[in-house]
Motif scaffolding. Structure first.
Motif, mmCIF file in Angstrom:
data_model
loop_
_atom_site.group_PDB
_atom_site.id
_atom_site.type_symbol
_atom_site.label_atom_id
_atom_site.label_comp_id
_atom_site.label_asym_id
_atom_site.label_seq_id
_atom_site.Cartn_x
_atom_site.Cartn_y
_atom_site.Cartn_z
ATOM 1 N N ALA A 272 0.821 -1.207 0.000
ATOM 2 C CA ALA A 272 0.000 0.000 0.000
ATOM 3 C C ALA A 272 0.857 1.261 0.000
ATOM 4 C CB ALA A 272 -0.928 -0.002 1.216
ATOM 5 N N ALA A 273 1.960 1.240 0.751
ATOM 6 C CA ALA A 273 2.854 2.400 0.784
ATOM 7 C C ALA A 273 3.499 2.627 -0.580
ATOM 8 C CB ALA A 273 3.922 2.206 1.857
ATOM 9 N N PHE A 274 3.905 1.537 -1.240
ATOM 10 C CA PHE A 274 4.517 1.683 -2.563
ATOM 11 C C PHE A 274 3.497 2.231 -3.559
ATOM 12 C CE2 PHE A 274 6.046 0.570 -6.727
ATOM 13 C CZ PHE A 274 7.412 0.777 -6.644
ATOM 14 N N LEU A 275 2.247 1.768 -3.468
ATOM 15 C CA LEU A 275 1.192 2.307 -4.328
ATOM 16 C C LEU A 275 1.072 3.810 -4.150
ATOM 17 C CD1 LEU A 275 -1.872 -0.112 -4.155
ATOM 18 C CD2 LEU A 275 -0.683 0.650 -6.206
ATOM 19 N N ALA A 276 1.086 4.263 -2.888
ATOM 20 C CA ALA A 276 0.999 5.699 -2.619
ATOM 21 C C ALA A 276 2.186 6.424 -3.232
ATOM 22 C CB ALA A 276 0.938 5.944 -1.111
ATOM 23 N N ALA A 277 3.376 5.862 -3.046
ATOM 24 C CA ALA A 277 4.584 6.484 -3.595
ATOM 25 C C ALA A 277 4.549 6.513 -5.115
ATOM 26 C CB ALA A 277 5.814 5.726 -3.101
ATOM 27 N N LYS A 278 4.066 5.427 -5.723
ATOM 28 C CA LYS A 278 3.973 5.377 -7.176
ATOM 29 C C LYS A 278 2.948 6.389 -7.679
ATOM 30 C CE LYS A 278 4.872 3.165 -11.157
ATOM 31 N NZ LYS A 278 4.089 3.983 -12.079
ATOM 32 N N GLY A 279 1.811 6.456 -7.000
ATOM 33 C CA GLY A 279 0.779 7.398 -7.402
ATOM 34 C C GLY A 279 1.208 8.840 -7.253
ATOM 35 N N ALA A 280 2.103 9.097 -6.289
ATOM 36 C CA ALA A 280 2.588 10.464 -6.055
ATOM 37 C C ALA A 280 3.839 10.789 -6.857
ATOM 38 C CB ALA A 280 2.860 10.658 -4.558
ATOM 39 N N GLY A 281 4.319 9.825 -7.656
ATOM 40 C CA GLY A 281 5.486 10.074 -8.498
ATOM 41 C C GLY A 281 6.816 9.859 -7.826
ATOM 42 N N TYR B 47 8.180 6.937 -7.242
ATOM 43 C CA TYR B 47 8.810 5.847 -7.976
ATOM 44 C C TYR B 47 8.236 5.813 -9.381
ATOM 45 C CZ TYR B 47 10.810 4.062 -3.644
ATOM 46 O OH TYR B 47 11.530 3.934 -2.488
ATOM 47 N N GLY B 48 9.106 5.540 -10.358
ATOM 48 C CA GLY B 48 8.654 5.535 -11.735
ATOM 49 C C GLY B 48 8.459 4.160 -12.324
ATOM 50 N N ASP B 49 9.065 3.122 -11.716
ATOM 51 C CA ASP B 49 9.029 1.771 -12.267
ATOM 52 C C ASP B 49 8.423 0.830 -11.233
ATOM 53 O OD1 ASP B 49 9.604 -0.828 -13.215
ATOM 54 O OD2 ASP B 49 11.374 -0.114 -14.283
ATOM 55 N N TRP B 50 7.458 0.002 -11.652
ATOM 56 C CA TRP B 50 6.835 -0.939 -10.727
ATOM 57 C C TRP B 50 7.860 -1.901 -10.124
ATOM 58 C CZ3 TRP B 50 2.170 -0.279 -8.834
ATOM 59 C CH2 TRP B 50 1.221 0.457 -9.547
ATOM 60 N N ARG B 51 8.882 -2.254 -10.897
ATOM 61 C CA ARG B 51 9.866 -3.210 -10.382
ATOM 62 C C ARG B 51 10.789 -2.598 -9.327
ATOM 63 N NH1 ARG B 51 8.456 -5.321 -15.250
ATOM 64 N NH2 ARG B 51 8.337 -7.611 -15.342
ATOM 65 N N ASP B 52 10.616 -1.324 -9.059
ATOM 66 C CA ASP B 52 11.348 -0.720 -7.938
ATOM 67 C C ASP B 52 10.961 -1.349 -6.608
ATOM 68 O OD1 ASP B 52 12.849 1.012 -9.473
ATOM 69 O OD2 ASP B 52 11.427 2.676 -9.305
ATOM 70 N N ILE B 53 9.848 -2.089 -6.582
ATOM 71 C CA ILE B 53 9.463 -2.774 -5.345
ATOM 72 C C ILE B 53 10.545 -3.751 -4.909
ATOM 73 C CG2 ILE B 53 8.241 -4.651 -6.524
ATOM 74 C CD1 ILE B 53 7.290 -3.000 -3.154
ATOM 75 N N GLU B 54 11.347 -4.240 -5.862
ATOM 76 C CA GLU B 54 12.390 -5.208 -5.527
ATOM 77 C C GLU B 54 13.484 -4.606 -4.646
ATOM 78 O OE1 GLU B 54 13.563 -6.676 -9.342
ATOM 79 O OE2 GLU B 54 11.848 -8.035 -9.499
#
Length: 488
Positions: A427-436, A438-445
């Motif tokens: 959920a935190a990564f989703l928030a960060a992705k939505g707010a810009g 993080y630019g790449d989904w694979r940054d979750i790694e």
């Protein structure tokens, strides 16, 4: 440094985590939640407790510096709001089994509508339609005053922003959403007696729904005006946070319920499974969910092991050895969702004699849950999907014995993330992705580090095979008795 907050509304706890834009976990905490079962098969929670948990997070987390919020939660639990946004009753959880008659009625009434292929799921105890009919029939005052139906994490998003919306996976798992048409299935809604106006707009996971309101800022300690994304189903967020990004990645989630999820590049629709959208675009997460997993262990601990701790129970079960001395348990204490989809199913302990100890029974609980995961693995394989790698997360992953039992029963090595923040991290990564941030989904790694691999014990394989064979025979043999109407 930018920070994002992830909140997970779980069955047994509300968890929260703060991450930064450099791939680090800054802080995390949790608050206990209570599951209520006022009648056999019922599962409810107090939504005010969830919000109370959220408003207490500032004591442990640097919320004043957060720049975006994401929420995950149990899905598709049902919450009824009135015109003013007040919850009219406790939540009806996704593992609730009260609407047995309504499931059977609607399945018969909609048999010619191809509900499975259109919505991705058959009509089961998890579907929202039978729950809605049950409410209209048994709590008409609540139903008449209901203006909005939404889920657990959608409610917290509403409390934070004032906006009413549901995330795409609540819609999909509700059984009310037509995958082909891309909107609410009007005929299914009509059969359930749901006016589509009661169902909010559907939002993708990372889409910003609204901003933290001034009232919510005062209540929580979050800055007013920061974005809140739609969020995610807990098991989907947990799978993503565990690094399921490629075809064949499999997650076994040892939570209050038992989830098993497979990452695929195409839809996999099967009446024995659920289907979810992956957080990554153009991917899917066919999955199974067993109604009781960690919640069954908690029950055992509270009722039969209160004087000791779970570590001591694990040791008793370890001494009992693989196969639990011939005991085999069906973990259907809240009915069962996938793969049998039977709200009338009940728990069974088979093979007991006077030589058995508490350790044998607890071992049978662990093995019975693991047999349920293996049943799902059989379905995946039958449909042509072999796991590429398997990871295990959630609270049960703290137990070395439970992990080992799971590896032995599945016959597969289990990768254990060193620090698994689970759904809250997703959920935190989703928030960060939505707010810009993080630019790449694979940054979750960046957040995933495998601490160890639990290898299956070859000496336990044949014992597990024997126990699993009995497990698979017990339910179809006993199903007629489970479905016999009880005496008044």
């Amino acid at each position: 440094m930018s920070l994002a907050l992830g909140i997970d509304v779980g069955t047994t706890a509300t968890k929260a985590i703060v991450i930064d834009d450099a791939g680090r976990v800054v802080a995390e905490t949790e608050r206990r939640s209570e599951l209520s079962s006022p009648h056999p098969g019922w599962a409810e929670e107090d939504t005010a407790q969830w919000w109370g948990n959220v408003t207490s997070l500032a004591a442990d987390l640097p919320l004043a510096d957060v720049r975006a919020v994401g929420v995950s939660g149990m899905v598709p639990c049902v919450i009824c709001l009135d015109e003013d946004g007040r919850a009219l009753r406790p939540s009806i959880q996704q593992n609730d089994a009260r609407a047995v008659t309504e499931v059977e009625e609607l399945a018969a009434e909609l048999a010619d509508r191809d509900v499975l292929q259109r919505t991705g799921s058959p009509i089961t105890q998890q579907s929202v339609a039978p729950t809605a009919r049950w409410l209209a029939r048994h709590e008409p005052d609540v139903w008449d005053r209901t203006r909005t139906i939404l889920g657990s994490y959608d409610l917290i998003v509403h409390r934070l922003t004032g906006e009413r919306a549901v995330e795409a996976n609540w819609a999909l798992e509700s059984g009310l959403y037509d995958l082909r048409a891309g909107g609410w299935a009007e005929d299914v809604c009509a059969a359930a007696g749901i006016d589509p106006d009661r169902l909010p707009p559907v939002k993708p996971s990372s889409e910003v729904v609204g901003e933290v309101s001034a009232d919510a800022a005062r209540a929580t300690g979050l800055p007013a005006g920061i974005p809140v994304v739609a969020g995610s189903a807990d098991h989907v967020a947990s799978a993503f946070a565990a690094g399921l990004v490629e075809d064949g990645d499999l997650l076994v989630k040892l939570g209050g319920a038992g989830d098993i999820l497979l990452s695929t590049g195409a839809e996999l629709i099967d009446e024995r499974l659920y289907l979810d959208f992956h957080l990554m675009p153009d991917r899917y997460l066919p999955n199974g969910c067993m109604a009781a997993s960690g919640s069954l262990i908690r029950w055992f601990h509270e009722q039969l092991g209160r004087e000791t701790d779970l570590a001591a129970l694990d040791e008793e079960a370890r001494r009992a050895g693989p196969g639990a001395g011939g005991l085999v348990l069906l973990p259907y204490v809240l009915g069962e969702k996938t793969p049998v989809n039977d709200p009338r199913a009940r728990g069974v302990l088979f093979g007991m004699h006077l030589g058995h100890t508490r350790g044998h029974v607890f071992r049978a609980v662990l093995e019975g849950i693991s047999y349920g995961f293996r049943h799902h693995l059989d379905v995946f394989r039958e449909r042509g999907h072999e796991p590429r790698r398997v990871r295990v997360t959630n609270g049960g992953a703290r137990s070395e014995l439970w992990k080992q039992v799971t590896a032995d029963v599945l016959g597969l090595p289990l990768e254990v993330p060193r620090e698994s923040a689970g759904s809250a991290l997703g959920a935190a990564f989703l928030a960060a992705k939505g707010a810009g941030m993080y630019g790449d989904w694979r940054d979750i790694e960046r957040f995933v580090e495998i601490g160890r691999v639990v290898e299956p014990d070859p000496s336990a394989a044949s014992v597990a095979d024997d126990g699993y064979a009995v497990y698979r025979e017990l339910y179809p043999t006993l199903r007629p008795l489970m479905h016999r109407e009880p005496r008044p």
